[in-house]
Design an enzyme around this catalytic site. Structure first.
Site, short mmCIF file in Angstrom:
data_model
loop_
_atom_site.label_atom_id
_atom_site.label_comp_id
_atom_site.label_asym_id
_atom_site.label_seq_id
_atom_site.Cartn_x
_atom_site.Cartn_y
_atom_site.Cartn_z
N LYS A 106 2.96 7.19 0.17
CA LYS A 106 1.55 7.17 -0.26
C LYS A 106 0.90 8.53 0.00
CE LYS A 106 -1.78 5.61 2.30
NZ LYS A 106 -2.69 4.77 3.10
N ASP B 186 -2.84 2.61 -1.99
CA ASP B 186 -3.49 2.27 -0.73
C ASP B 186 -3.90 0.80 -0.79
OD1 ASP B 186 -5.77 2.14 -2.30
OD2 ASP B 186 -6.99 3.39 -0.97
#
Length: 249
Positions: A121, A139
């Site tokens: 991420k 997220d």
């Protein structure tokens, strides 16, 4: 094909709804973005942005993090929470960058994910915003919304990234991530989404999860809350002044 068409239509609406979408972590280069993203774990972007000016001034290079005094660094980043673990990550990140990449943040996913404190991420955040390499940032907001919209039923972040990547053109991945996150923070809240004041209402399979009448405008947040209401065809005066002034979660 129906899912792809709907996803792309929703993506186009998000483009119109959130023309101000951007990375909300203040940064001036790839190293600063990497550090800010590490600090953002279990912390709001607003709080990180309050901490980073002094931090970036004190530690301008990877070598500075590598040689940092632990107690001093901990004190600087303490307001972001989990500061001991984050301090370890930042020192180790600095050391790895100095030892393996001449102090520079690499611009490839395969390299970034080998660095301390940087998972997939975070790597996609860095690639998309510091190197202009398209990436999807999964997220908590992104994961929640694309599942709510039935773009995918995957639960694993990497599988979600690939599933959404198959629906949306690659050149749009980075900005799509920002727009979805903006929408999740300002409109499509986890517990009570503002369905009645959402520009995606006619396309959303989860419409009705939150209130569907115009008073849903009271749930909108952020400095453009009244613009968001107007874009959804709702009276912007229904948005309370405190909602427009409220911090975005």
């Amino acid at each position: 094909m129906a899912r792809k068409r709907r996803a792309r239509r929703m993506a186009r609406v998000l483009t119109e709804t959130h023309p101000d979408a951007h990375c909300e972590l203040d940064h001036g280069n790839a190293l600063q973005l990497a550090v800010a993203t590490i600090l953002s774990a279990q912390c709001t972007d607003k709080r990180v942005n309050e901490v980073t000016p002094k931090l970036f001034a004190r530690y301008p290079t990877a070598a500075d993090y590598a040689a940092a005094d632990r107690a001093e660094l901990e004190q600087l980043i303490k307001p972001t929470g989990f500061f001991r673990n984050k301090t370890t990550s930042l020192i180790n990140l600095g050391q790895a960058l100095v030892e393996r990449y001449d102090g520079e943040v690499p611009g490839r996913l395969t390299d970034l994910v080998t660095l301390p404190g940087i998972g997939r991420k975070t790597a996609n955040v860095i690639l998309g915003n510091a190197f202009d390499v398209p990436g999807i940032t999964v997220d908590t907001h992104f994961q929640r919304l694309v599942r709510r919209w039935e773009w995918t039923d995957e639960t694993d972040p990497v599988k979600i990234e690939h599933a959404v990547g198959a629906l949306i053109e690659k050149r749009d991945w980075t900005m799509l991530s920002h727009r979805v996150i903006f929408h999740g923070r300002r409109v499509c809240h986890a517990r009570k989404p503002a369905c009645g004041a959402c520009t995606l209402a006619s396309l959303c399979p989860a419409y009705g999860t939150g209130p569907t009448d115009p008073t849903a405008a009271k749930l909108l947040k952020g400095p453009r809350a009244r613009d968001l209401a107007a874009a959804a065809g709702v009276d912007p005066d229904l948005v309370p002044a405190q909602a427009a002034a409220a911090d975005v979660p």
